[in-house]
Motif scaffolding. Structure first.
Motif, PDB file in Angstrom:
ATOM      1  N   PRO A 167       0.834  -1.210   0.000  1.00  0.00           N
ATOM      2  CA  PRO A 167       0.000   0.000   0.000  1.00  0.00           C
ATOM      3  C   PRO A 167       0.871   1.264   0.000  1.00  0.00           C
ATOM      4  N   GLY A 168       0.624   2.119  -0.969  1.00  0.00           N
ATOM      5  CA  GLY A 168       1.432   3.338  -1.084  1.00  0.00           C
ATOM      6  C   GLY A 168       2.883   3.083  -1.414  1.00  0.00           C
ATOM      7  N   LEU A 169       3.220   1.862  -1.860  1.00  0.00           N
ATOM      8  CA  LEU A 169       4.600   1.442  -2.152  1.00  0.00           C
ATOM      9  C   LEU A 169       5.489   1.515  -0.918  1.00  0.00           C
ATOM     10  N   THR A 170       4.891   1.449   0.267  1.00  0.00           N
ATOM     11  CA  THR A 170       5.648   1.594   1.511  1.00  0.00           C
ATOM     12  C   THR A 170       6.303   0.280   1.912  1.00  0.00           C
ATOM     13  N   GLU A 171       7.532   0.365   2.392  1.00  0.00           N
ATOM     14  CA  GLU A 171       8.248  -0.779   2.951  1.00  0.00           C
ATOM     15  C   GLU A 171       9.092  -0.316   4.121  1.00  0.00           C
ATOM     16  N   THR A 172       9.134  -1.108   5.190  1.00  0.00           N
ATOM     17  CA  THR A 172      10.125  -0.893   6.235  1.00  0.00           C
ATOM     18  C   THR A 172      11.407  -1.597   5.796  1.00  0.00           C
ATOM     19  N   ALA A 173      12.424  -1.540   6.644  1.00  0.00           N
ATOM     20  CA  ALA A 173      13.711  -2.137   6.281  1.00  0.00           C
ATOM     21  C   ALA A 173      13.625  -3.643   6.087  1.00  0.00           C
ATOM     22  N   GLU A 174      12.637  -4.307   6.715  1.00  0.00           N
ATOM     23  CA  GLU A 174      12.572  -5.762   6.598  1.00  0.00           C
ATOM     24  C   GLU A 174      11.417  -6.260   5.747  1.00  0.00           C
ATOM     25  N   THR A 175      10.597  -5.384   5.186  1.00  0.00           N
ATOM     26  CA  THR A 175       9.443  -5.844   4.414  1.00  0.00           C
ATOM     27  C   THR A 175       9.853  -6.783   3.290  1.00  0.00           C
ATOM     28  N   ILE A 176      10.871  -6.421   2.537  1.00  0.00           N
ATOM     29  CA  ILE A 176      11.269  -7.222   1.384  1.00  0.00           C
ATOM     30  C   ILE A 176      11.738  -8.612   1.815  1.00  0.00           C
ATOM     31  N   ASP A 177      12.379  -8.706   2.979  1.00  0.00           N
ATOM     32  CA  ASP A 177      12.804 -10.007   3.496  1.00  0.00           C
ATOM     33  C   ASP A 177      11.596 -10.848   3.889  1.00  0.00           C
ATOM     34  N   LEU A 178      10.618 -10.233   4.537  1.00  0.00           N
ATOM     35  CA  LEU A 178       9.412 -10.948   4.946  1.00  0.00           C
ATOM     36  C   LEU A 178       8.623 -11.432   3.732  1.00  0.00           C
ATOM     37  N   LEU A 179       8.584 -10.619   2.683  1.00  0.00           N
ATOM     38  CA  LEU A 179       7.890 -11.022   1.458  1.00  0.00           C
ATOM     39  C   LEU A 179       8.566 -12.231   0.817  1.00  0.00           C
ATOM     40  N   ALA A 180       9.880 -12.199   0.741  1.00  0.00           N
ATOM     41  CA  ALA A 180      10.610 -13.333   0.166  1.00  0.00           C
ATOM     42  C   ALA A 180      10.370 -14.597   0.980  1.00  0.00           C
ATOM     43  N   GLU A 181      10.363 -14.470   2.301  1.00  0.00           N
ATOM     44  CA  GLU A 181      10.145 -15.623   3.166  1.00  0.00           C
ATOM     45  C   GLU A 181       8.722 -16.167   3.046  1.00  0.00           C
ATOM     46  N   ALA A 182       7.795 -15.321   2.613  1.00  0.00           N
ATOM     47  CA  ALA A 182       6.401 -15.752   2.424  1.00  0.00           C
ATOM     48  C   ALA A 182       6.166 -16.350   1.044  1.00  0.00           C
ATOM     49  N   GLY A 183       7.222 -16.423   0.220  1.00  0.00           N
ATOM     50  CA  GLY A 183       7.092 -17.035  -1.096  1.00  0.00           C
ATOM     51  C   GLY A 183       6.806 -16.066  -2.230  1.00  0.00           C
ATOM     52  N   ILE A 184       6.770 -14.770  -1.954  1.00  0.00           N
ATOM     53  CA  ILE A 184       6.571 -13.783  -3.018  1.00  0.00           C
ATOM     54  C   ILE A 184       7.803 -13.765  -3.911  1.00  0.00           C
ATOM     55  N   GLU A 185       7.573 -13.735  -5.230  1.00  0.00           N
ATOM     56  CA  GLU A 185       8.675 -13.805  -6.192  1.00  0.00           C
ATOM     57  C   GLU A 185       9.055 -12.455  -6.799  1.00  0.00           C
ATOM     58  N   TYR A 186       8.096 -11.533  -6.876  1.00  0.00           N
ATOM     59  CA  TYR A 186       8.427 -10.214  -7.425  1.00  0.00           C
ATOM     60  C   TYR A 186       7.650  -9.126  -6.702  1.00  0.00           C
ATOM     61  N   VAL A 187       8.223  -7.931  -6.731  1.00  0.00           N
ATOM     62  CA  VAL A 187       7.589  -6.772  -6.097  1.00  0.00           C
ATOM     63  C   VAL A 187       7.488  -5.627  -7.091  1.00  0.00           C
ATOM     64  N   ALA A 188       6.535  -4.731  -6.821  1.00  0.00           N
ATOM     65  CA  ALA A 188       6.341  -3.540  -7.648  1.00  0.00           C
ATOM     66  C   ALA A 188       6.766  -2.273  -6.916  1.00  0.00           C
ATOM     67  N   ASP A 189       7.256  -2.406  -5.689  1.00  0.00           N
ATOM     68  CA  ASP A 189       7.541  -1.234  -4.858  1.00  0.00           C
ATOM     69  C   ASP A 189       8.784  -0.462  -5.286  1.00  0.00           C
ATOM     70  N   TRP A 190       9.738  -1.165  -5.896  1.00  0.00           N
ATOM     71  CA  TRP A 190      11.045  -0.561  -6.169  1.00  0.00           C
ATOM     72  C   TRP A 190      11.032   0.023  -7.590  1.00  0.00           C
ATOM     73  N   VAL A 191      10.547   1.238  -7.699  1.00  0.00           N
ATOM     74  CA  VAL A 191      10.349   1.866  -9.019  1.00  0.00           C
ATOM     75  C   VAL A 191      11.646   2.577  -9.408  1.00  0.00           C
ATOM     76  N   LEU A 192      12.597   1.803  -9.957  1.00  0.00           N
ATOM     77  CA  LEU A 192      13.923   2.371 -10.219  1.00  0.00           C
ATOM     78  C   LEU A 192      14.531   1.974 -11.547  1.00  0.00           C
ATOM     79  N   ASP A 193      13.736   1.329 -12.441  1.00  0.00           N
ATOM     80  CA  ASP A 193      14.329   0.851 -13.680  1.00  0.00           C
ATOM     81  C   ASP A 193      13.240   0.619 -14.715  1.00  0.00           C
ATOM     82  N   ASP A 194      13.651   0.458 -15.972  1.00  0.00           N
ATOM     83  CA  ASP A 194      12.732   0.106 -17.064  1.00  0.00           C
ATOM     84  C   ASP A 194      12.777  -1.377 -17.399  1.00  0.00           C
TER      85      ASP A 194
END
Length: 306
Positions: A167-194
């Motif tokens: 929500p709102g592309l918000t992440e704390t310092a550990e969100t991405i680690d928790l997502l990976a541990e939950a089996g998520i394969e890709y994220v849309a939060d890191w808007v830094l490339d084409d």
């Protein structure tokens, strides 16, 4: 350097450690099917705005500047999108044989089952978007909220989501680690490339599939308050530039829309015009997020440990 990271979960590694700088002109080639120049993916966001809470966004300021709860007019602003605007999106996409990625709060499966069912029947991808519409920094137990969201989508669709947009592309310092541990394969939060790029986590590698804050109706319509046709004008210009560059280096273009914004009567025709402009060009791959992920992974383009 390994694609796994360790350290203090509360502090976490820096963003630069997770995604080392790599210019788009100096990396392993990313190739789209059939020589396409641009992969275009649409993200339809549906959210659960809790009526008893302050609204995530507002269209009307409170009288005399004093917040009032319940905030009926601003809650209804969003609710219109789920009752009416979403169904305009469905028809616009259906009539052009396009599928979207549905970014949804986990609780939307029970709050808006008809919309979720329609998206499932249309073959849309489902992507996690938090449990309710609340910044990840305000979620008391992120791991549990992620788990509940994954399970809600699994129960509704028969399979867990592969992607995640906070929500709102918000992440704390550990969100991405928790997502990976939950089996998520890709994220849309890191808007830094084409192009898709790898993100290092403490349990392996995540992939960032290019999302957008520019061709995003929250930014255009709710924040910048641009004219109704801005999604067409800006979207057309974005596509034209990426299409030109894609002749040598393929790109990804995201279109992020919300039913209460672009789904209203005075904006919907401009979304149609944008799709018609894009579809008039050869060499375009209309994709979902997971299809872009699979294209990337199939090429073995993920960073391997040294």
């Amino acid at each position: 350097m390994s694609d796994q990271l360790s350290g203090n979960p509360a502090a976490g590694p820096s963003s630069r450690e997770r995604v080392p700088y790599e210019p788009i002109t100096q990396r392993r080639p990313f190739v789209l099917p059939d020589g396409a120049r641009v992969a275009v993916w649409t993200i339809v966001n549906i959210e659960n705005w809790l009526p008893q809470n302050p609204m995530p966004r507002t269209v009307l300021p409170p009288p005399m500047g004093q917040p009032l709860l319940p905030d009926v007019p601003n809650w209804c602003w969003h609710e219109y999108g789920m009752r009416v605007g979403f169904w305009r999106f469905l028809e616009v996409l259906r009539s052009r044989n396009l599928r979207a990625t549905l970014a949804l709060n986990g609780t939307a499966c029970t709050e808006y089952p008809a919309a979720c069912r329609a998206a499932l029947d249309a073959g849309w991808e489902f992507m996690g978007h938090g449990l309710v519409q609340k910044p990840m920094h305000r979620v008391e137990d992120q791991a549990d909220a992620i788990r509940q969201t994954v399970e809600a989508i699994r129960a509704f669709t028969g399979k867990p989501p592969r992607g995640w947009e906070s929500p709102g592309l918000t992440e704390t310092a550990e969100t991405i680690d928790l997502l990976a541990e939950a089996g998520i394969e890709y994220v849309a939060d890191w808007v830094l490339d084409d192009q898709p790029v790898p993100i290092r986590t403490r349990s392996g590698e995540m992939v960032s599939v290019p999302y957008t804050v520019e061709i995003n109706d929250v930014v255009m319509s709710a924040i910048q308050q641009q004219p109704s046709d801005e999604i067409f004008r800006r979207g057309r210009d974005q596509f034209d530039q990426l299409y030109k560059e894609g002749a040598t280096i393929p790109r990804v273009m995201a279109i992020s829309i919300h039913p209460y914004l672009t789904g209203v009567p005075h904006r919907i025709k401009y979304l149609e015009a944008l799709y018609d402009h894009i579809l008039s060009h050869p060499g375009v791959a209309m994709c979902t997020g997971e299809e872009i992920l699979d294209i990337y992974k199939a090429q073995g383009a993920t960073r391997q440990a040294n």
